[in-house]
Design an enzyme around this catalytic site. Structure first.
Site, PDB file in Angstrom:
ATOM      1  N   ASN A  48       0.821  -1.213   0.000  1.00  0.00           N
ATOM      2  CA  ASN A  48       0.000   0.000   0.000  1.00  0.00           C
ATOM      3  C   ASN A  48       0.853   1.260   0.000  1.00  0.00           C
ATOM      4  O   ASN A  48       0.415   2.313  -0.481  1.00  0.00           O
ATOM      5  CB  ASN A  48      -0.939   0.005   1.209  1.00  0.00           C
ATOM      6  CG  ASN A  48      -2.007  -1.067   1.111  1.00  0.00           C
ATOM      7  OD1 ASN A  48      -2.349  -1.514   0.024  1.00  0.00           O
ATOM      8  ND2 ASN A  48      -2.530  -1.486   2.249  1.00  0.00           N
ATOM      9  N   ASP A 101       1.306   1.234  -9.614  1.00  0.00           N
ATOM     10  CA  ASP A 101       0.010   0.601  -9.434  1.00  0.00           C
ATOM     11  C   ASP A 101       0.050  -0.861  -9.877  1.00  0.00           C
ATOM     12  O   ASP A 101      -0.704  -1.694  -9.364  1.00  0.00           O
ATOM     13  CB  ASP A 101      -1.042   1.370 -10.241  1.00  0.00           C
ATOM     14  CG  ASP A 101      -2.443   0.845 -10.021  1.00  0.00           C
ATOM     15  OD1 ASP A 101      -2.867   0.731  -8.857  1.00  0.00           O
ATOM     16  OD2 ASP A 101      -3.122   0.535 -11.016  1.00  0.00           O
ATOM     17  N   ASP A 104       2.305  -3.097  -7.097  1.00  0.00           N
ATOM     18  CA  ASP A 104       1.879  -3.245  -5.700  1.00  0.00           C
ATOM     19  C   ASP A 104       1.335  -4.644  -5.437  1.00  0.00           C
ATOM     20  O   ASP A 104       1.552  -5.231  -4.371  1.00  0.00           O
ATOM     21  CB  ASP A 104       0.880  -2.159  -5.290  1.00  0.00           C
ATOM     22  CG  ASP A 104      -0.364  -2.140  -6.184  1.00  0.00           C
ATOM     23  OD1 ASP A 104      -0.495  -3.000  -7.069  1.00  0.00           O
ATOM     24  OD2 ASP A 104      -1.206  -1.237  -5.991  1.00  0.00           O
ATOM     25  N   ARG A 109       2.312 -10.135  -3.119  1.00  0.00           N
ATOM     26  CA  ARG A 109       2.570 -11.574  -3.168  1.00  0.00           C
ATOM     27  C   ARG A 109       3.972 -11.911  -2.663  1.00  0.00           C
ATOM     28  O   ARG A 109       4.177 -12.955  -2.035  1.00  0.00           O
ATOM     29  CB  ARG A 109       2.365 -12.076  -4.601  1.00  0.00           C
ATOM     30  CG  ARG A 109       0.900 -12.084  -5.032  1.00  0.00           C
ATOM     31  CD  ARG A 109       0.705 -12.699  -6.393  1.00  0.00           C
ATOM     32  NE  ARG A 109       1.185 -11.835  -7.470  1.00  0.00           N
ATOM     33  CZ  ARG A 109       0.461 -10.873  -8.027  1.00  0.00           C
ATOM     34  NH1 ARG A 109      -0.767 -10.626  -7.589  1.00  0.00           N
ATOM     35  NH2 ARG A 109       0.956 -10.150  -9.011  1.00  0.00           N
ATOM     36  N   ASP A 122      -5.954  -0.194  -3.529  1.00  0.00           N
ATOM     37  CA  ASP A 122      -5.564  -0.031  -4.930  1.00  0.00           C
ATOM     38  C   ASP A 122      -6.694   0.601  -5.740  1.00  0.00           C
ATOM     39  O   ASP A 122      -6.480   1.586  -6.466  1.00  0.00           O
ATOM     40  CB  ASP A 122      -5.183  -1.391  -5.513  1.00  0.00           C
ATOM     41  CG  ASP A 122      -4.709  -1.304  -6.955  1.00  0.00           C
ATOM     42  OD1 ASP A 122      -5.568  -1.251  -7.846  1.00  0.00           O
ATOM     43  OD2 ASP A 122      -3.481  -1.277  -7.189  1.00  0.00           O
ATOM     44  N   HIS A 123      -7.895   0.074  -5.609  1.00  0.00           N
ATOM     45  CA  HIS A 123      -9.017   0.602  -6.375  1.00  0.00           C
ATOM     46  C   HIS A 123      -9.403   2.000  -5.901  1.00  0.00           C
ATOM     47  O   HIS A 123      -9.851   2.823  -6.704  1.00  0.00           O
ATOM     48  CB  HIS A 123     -10.222  -0.338  -6.267  1.00  0.00           C
ATOM     49  CG  HIS A 123     -10.133  -1.525  -7.164  1.00  0.00           C
ATOM     50  ND1 HIS A 123      -9.131  -2.457  -7.059  1.00  0.00           N
ATOM     51  CD2 HIS A 123     -10.920  -1.939  -8.193  1.00  0.00           C
ATOM     52  CE1 HIS A 123      -9.301  -3.393  -7.979  1.00  0.00           C
ATOM     53  NE2 HIS A 123     -10.379  -3.108  -8.677  1.00  0.00           N
ATOM     54  N   ASP A 126      -7.059   4.325  -7.562  1.00  0.00           N
ATOM     55  CA  ASP A 126      -7.411   4.393  -8.987  1.00  0.00           C
ATOM     56  C   ASP A 126      -8.618   5.306  -9.201  1.00  0.00           C
ATOM     57  O   ASP A 126      -8.667   6.069 -10.174  1.00  0.00           O
ATOM     58  CB  ASP A 126      -7.726   2.999  -9.524  1.00  0.00           C
ATOM     59  CG  ASP A 126      -6.481   2.133  -9.662  1.00  0.00           C
ATOM     60  OD1 ASP A 126      -5.369   2.686  -9.677  1.00  0.00           O
ATOM     61  OD2 ASP A 126      -6.630   0.894  -9.733  1.00  0.00           O
TER      62      ASP A 126
END
Length: 415
Positions: A48, A101, A104, A109, A122-123, A126
């Protein structure tokens, strides 16, 4: 006081991200770069944090626009905008945002931090970036304060809403052969670069004149649009294709699940309602030169709209990761409805607006709308982050996890 219903918190542990990316550019060009780029980041950097860094770069681009053009004066035939070199920084900033973006998730992972919080964060970034880039791209295209910029805002937000709506119903994020996060962003980067070399006035040239096709008989039957308006038409065609593609994917998912295939279309109405309120507000008859679009109130109005949209799609994503009902109502519509109704009183009742009776009052009301929209969205973000981190025992901006003994520890990475 939390935001996520207590009974839905358990679904956070069941969530797993699923995505499909059919982009050729992403697969053969960008993804190898992203795979290398993520290795430059220490495993102690939270995913993040990388996402937030990307959004911060976009905000820097936005503030440079306000610094060099504080009243957003780039209207066709109007005042000069920022120096051309600024557009190169916008191109770099947007490409950096796209790269950060993209990695990340890879960092998540690598660090074992993949989960619903990353999806939400993330969204959310965006969604904020969407409106910021609409303003910047309209500036670079020399569209300025115009209905073309409003049309760009509608098309861009509609694409984002469709993608989120599709992910809610299909359970996966689907990016086709041509998508906004990949090819769309690269197109905007190219626009910034061209504006940097040639200036924004370049986009006022006619399409067929620039391409030297105006002498072809078949082409002469078509309107010779300016390059910037032609780009808007291309965006409208892309939106139409995405609508059909998204519904096709949702229809197929509903068929496999044995669920109604028409009902998901009803859940597109919240976007229609929200956008209609904003458009009716902007389209209100001018009273004493009280016109939002052609005034310095235009940018704060778009920013308020963008924050309300981020709140709307944020709740959709939250419903997706918690497996809760689709959010259809947003009380911020009431505030926007008041603004739209008040501005249209001269048309409805033949009397002056009550709240927006002058440019000064309109400015105050628009800025109050921006502040309220920011506070509502900020509250949403803070409460959701608190709910998810507290329940899952994770941190938002550090690679830490709460042990069974209640002690927070930095994750022990093995070489």
């Amino acid at each position: 006081m939390g935001y996520v219903p207590q009974a839905s918190l358990e679904n956070l542990k069941k969530y797993s991200y699923k995505g499909v990316d059919k982009s050729v550019i992403s697969r053969y060009v960008l993804n190898p770069f992203w795979t290398w780029f993520v290795t430059l980041w220490p495993l102690t950097v939270a995913p993040n944090t990388i996402t937030l860094m990307g959004l911060t770069i976009v905000f820097i681009n936005f503030f440079t626009m306000l610094y060099y053009d504080p009243l957003y004066l780039t209207v066709k035939g109007g005042a000069e905008g920022p120096p051309n070199w600024i557009y190169f920084t916008w191109a770099f900033g947007l490409f950096a945002y796209q790269s950060l973006d993209a990695i990340d998730g890879k960092q998540a992972r690598r660090t074992g931090m993949a989960g619903p919080l990353g999806e939400m964060f993330d969204h959310g970034c965006d969604a904020l970036n969407t409106t910021l880039e609409v303003v910047l791209a309209a500036h670079a295209l020399n569209l300025g304060r115009s209905w073309w910029t409003v049309a760009s805002q509608i098309a861009t937000l509609a694409n984002f809403y469709l993608t989120t709506w599709e992910e809610y119903h299909t359970g996966q994020l689907y990016l086709g052969h041509f998508s906004g996060p990949v090819e769309g962003i690269l197109m905007i980067v190219v626009i910034y670069l061209i504006s940097g070399f040639c200036g924004p006035s370049f986009w006022d040239q006619r399409l067929f004149t620039v391409t030297r096709l105006q002498h072809i008989p078949a082409v002469q039957k078509l309107p010779n649009l300016p390059l910037n308006e032609a780009f808007m038409v291309f965006g409208a065609l892309g939106l139409g294709f995405n609508i059909l593609s998204s519904y096709s994917n949702v229809r197929f998912a509903m068929k496999l699940a044995g669920k109604p295939r028409i009902r998901p279309l009803v859940l597109l109405l919240p976007f229609v309602v929200a956008a209609s309120l904003q458009i009716s507000w902007l389209a209100a008859p001018t009273y004493h030169n009280n016109d939002i679009i052609h005034s310095p109130n235009f940018v704060p109005f778009l920013c308020a709209w963008g924050l309300q949209f981020a709140h709307q799609v944020g709740r959709m994503i939250l419903a997706h990761v918690t497996n809760t009902p689709f959010p259809c109502w947003d009380w911020l519509w009431v505030w926007s409805a008041v603004g739209a109704l008040d501005a249209n009183l001269p048309h409805i009742l033949g009397r002056p607006p009550v709240i927006q009776a002058s440019m000064k009052n309109t400015t105050i009301f628009v800025w109050l709308t921006l502040i309220l929209s920011f506070l509502v969205y900020a509250r949403f973000v803070i409460l959701v982050i608190n709910d998810i981190t507290n329940y899952l025992g994770i941190a938002c901006f550090t690679v830490r996890k709460k042990g069974e003994d209640g002690v927070w520890r930095t994750k022990d990475f093995k070489a």
